[in-house]
Design a protein around this motif. Structure first.
Motif, PDB file in Angstrom:
ATOM      1  N   ARG A   1       0.836  -1.197   0.000  1.00 26.51           N
ATOM      2  CA  ARG A   1       0.000   0.000   0.000  1.00 26.51           C
ATOM      3  C   ARG A   1       0.875   1.252   0.000  1.00 26.51           C
ATOM      4  O   ARG A   1       1.824   1.364   0.772  1.00 26.51           O
ATOM      5  CB  ARG A   1      -0.912   0.010   1.231  1.00 26.51           C
TER       6      ARG A   1
ATOM      7  N   GLN B   1      -3.334   0.921  -3.654  1.00 25.23           N
ATOM      8  CA  GLN B   1      -4.101   0.918  -2.415  1.00 25.23           C
ATOM      9  C   GLN B   1      -4.315  -0.513  -1.920  1.00 25.23           C
ATOM     10  O   GLN B   1      -3.860  -0.879  -0.862  1.00 25.23           O
ATOM     11  CB  GLN B   1      -5.449   1.613  -2.623  1.00 25.23           C
ATOM     12  N   ARG B   2      -5.006  -1.305  -2.721  1.00 27.38           N
ATOM     13  CA  ARG B   2      -5.187  -2.713  -2.349  1.00 27.38           C
ATOM     14  C   ARG B   2      -5.686  -3.495  -3.548  1.00 27.38           C
ATOM     15  O   ARG B   2      -6.152  -2.919  -4.542  1.00 27.38           O
ATOM     16  CB  ARG B   2      -6.156  -2.873  -1.170  1.00 27.38           C
ATOM     17  N   LYS B   3      -5.535  -4.822  -3.453  1.00 28.08           N
ATOM     18  CA  LYS B   3      -6.010  -5.695  -4.516  1.00 28.08           C
ATOM     19  C   LYS B   3      -6.845  -6.803  -3.911  1.00 28.08           C
ATOM     20  O   LYS B   3      -6.433  -7.465  -2.959  1.00 28.08           O
ATOM     21  CB  LYS B   3      -4.827  -6.287  -5.292  1.00 28.08           C
TER      22      LYS B   3
ATOM     23  N   LEU C   1     -10.588  -7.033  -8.046  1.00 33.81           N
ATOM     24  CA  LEU C   1     -10.419  -5.602  -8.295  1.00 33.81           C
ATOM     25  C   LEU C   1      -9.052  -5.098  -7.840  1.00 33.81           C
ATOM     26  O   LEU C   1      -8.455  -5.625  -6.900  1.00 33.81           O
ATOM     27  CB  LEU C   1     -11.509  -4.805  -7.566  1.00 33.81           C
TER      28      LEU C   1
ATOM     29  N   GLU D   1      -7.485  -1.460  -6.558  1.00 29.80           N
ATOM     30  CA  GLU D   1      -7.819  -0.108  -6.119  1.00 29.80           C
ATOM     31  C   GLU D   1      -6.546   0.729  -6.063  1.00 29.80           C
ATOM     32  O   GLU D   1      -5.550   0.317  -5.468  1.00 29.80           O
ATOM     33  CB  GLU D   1      -8.491  -0.133  -4.747  1.00 29.80           C
ATOM     34  N   THR D   2      -6.588   1.914  -6.690  1.00 27.41           N
ATOM     35  CA  THR D   2      -5.422   2.792  -6.740  1.00 27.41           C
ATOM     36  C   THR D   2      -5.831   4.224  -6.466  1.00 27.41           C
ATOM     37  O   THR D   2      -7.021   4.562  -6.427  1.00 27.41           O
ATOM     38  CB  THR D   2      -4.743   2.738  -8.123  1.00 27.41           C
ATOM     39  N   ARG D   3      -4.816   5.069  -6.289  1.00 29.34           N
ATOM     40  CA  ARG D   3      -5.042   6.501  -6.126  1.00 29.34           C
ATOM     41  C   ARG D   3      -4.234   7.263  -7.169  1.00 29.34           C
ATOM     42  O   ARG D   3      -3.227   6.785  -7.680  1.00 29.34           O
ATOM     43  CB  ARG D   3      -4.645   6.975  -4.724  1.00 29.34           C
TER      44      ARG D   3
ATOM     45  N   ASP E   1     -13.141  10.841  -3.955  1.00 37.95           N
ATOM     46  CA  ASP E   1     -13.369   9.924  -5.063  1.00 37.95           C
ATOM     47  C   ASP E   1     -12.604  10.327  -6.319  1.00 37.95           C
ATOM     48  O   ASP E   1     -12.312   9.482  -7.167  1.00 37.95           O
ATOM     49  CB  ASP E   1     -14.868   9.856  -5.384  1.00 37.95           C
TER      50      ASP E   1
ATOM     51  N   LYS F   1      -9.446   8.364  -6.601  1.00 38.34           N
ATOM     52  CA  LYS F   1      -9.521   6.911  -6.562  1.00 38.34           C
ATOM     53  C   LYS F   1      -9.889   6.321  -7.924  1.00 38.34           C
ATOM     54  O   LYS F   1     -10.647   6.923  -8.687  1.00 38.34           O
ATOM     55  CB  LYS F   1     -10.561   6.463  -5.534  1.00 38.34           C
ATOM     56  N   THR F   2      -9.342   5.153  -8.187  1.00 39.67           N
ATOM     57  CA  THR F   2      -9.698   4.408  -9.390  1.00 39.67           C
ATOM     58  C   THR F   2      -9.791   2.932  -9.023  1.00 39.67           C
ATOM     59  O   THR F   2      -8.923   2.408  -8.330  1.00 39.67           O
ATOM     60  CB  THR F   2      -8.656   4.578 -10.509  1.00 39.67           C
ATOM     61  N   THR F   3     -10.853   2.281  -9.482  1.00 42.75           N
ATOM     62  CA  THR F   3     -11.013   0.843  -9.291  1.00 42.75           C
ATOM     63  C   THR F   3     -11.041   0.184 -10.659  1.00 42.75           C
ATOM     64  O   THR F   3     -11.809   0.586 -11.533  1.00 42.75           O
ATOM     65  CB  THR F   3     -12.311   0.524  -8.529  1.00 42.75           C
TER      66      THR F   3
END
Length: 233
Positions: free
Chosen positions: A173, A192-194, A198, A200-202, A211, A214-216
């Protein structure tokens, strides 16, 4: 007795002794640059894959080494990708190596990296078209460099910067990562996390909040991700 690990270790050490990466050694010997990639050392079912005697003969000829020197390198006791002390090698009758050992990694312009044919399924360098760039001593094989072209990686990376990418390094992270989607150019985000489905990133833009930052992305839409471990700016 020669083992799978010791033979591949000897190839890595022979490359370092000549100031090359394994891919650079393969290229000098007239082989495909991916011949000695980590992804080529184990078959898809997990069985060890050995280098051919023909490829070993070609790298010995290209480096003006002999078979006895290669065998001595297999007995150095080092793991492939580890730093090697000169004393470890001289104990086996091989000449001293200066420390730190010089190293280069494959280099590709980021604008070209979105095209097919430059990476294998694990995100390791593949095929021709790569140059090489000297870098501070790194650990392990499979790392490569991308030269940033354009402003797509702003605000952190500018046109002309070089980033070193490591497919083998665990992503945590907050790490900066390269994402290769099935289609389109490479993108740089903050991990961010996986989950099982999915990613998840910033955004790299520290000014973006909530938001907007953030990108998923569905993992089914991604070829691979890899961590950025070094940058020249």
């Amino acid at each position: 007795m020669l083992s799978h690990e010791s033979v591949w270790c000897a190839i890595d050490l022979l490359a370092r002794k000549n100031g090359l990466t394994p891919s650079g050694l393969a290229r000098r010997a007239g082989l495909d640059p991916t011949t000695f990639n980590p992804s080529k050392r184990t078959a898809g079912d997990g069985r060890p894959r050995w280098p051919s005697m023909e490829s070993i003969a070609k790298i010995l000829s290209a480096t003006q080494a002999d078979l006895s020197e290669f065998v001595a390198l297999t007995g150095s006791g080092a793991e492939a990708g580890d730093e090697v002390a000169a004393d470890d090698l001289t104990a086996d009758g091989v000449e001293d190596l200066p420390l730190p050992l010089p190293q280069t990694v494959p280099l590709l312009a980021s604008a070209e990296a979105g095209a097919g044919g430059f990476f294998d399924d694990g995100g390791y360098p593949l095929g021709s078209g790569w140059n090489e760039v000297p870098l501070p001593s790194l650990r392990g094989t499979g790392d490569y460099a991308l030269k940033v072209t354009g402003d797509g990686m702003l605000p952190l990376y500018r046109d002309g910067d070089i980033v070193v990418v490591s497919p083998r390094t665990k992503v945590r992270r907050g790490d900066r990562i390269i994402i290769k989607p099935h289609s389109g150019e490479l993108t740089v985000r903050i991990f961010q996390r996986k989950t099982t489905t999915l990613l998840e990133t910033r955004s790299l833009d520290g000014g973006a909040k909530g938001d907007a930052a953030k990108t998923t992305i569905r993992l089914s839409e991604i070829d691979w991700i890899a961590r950025i471990i070094w940058a020249s700016q």
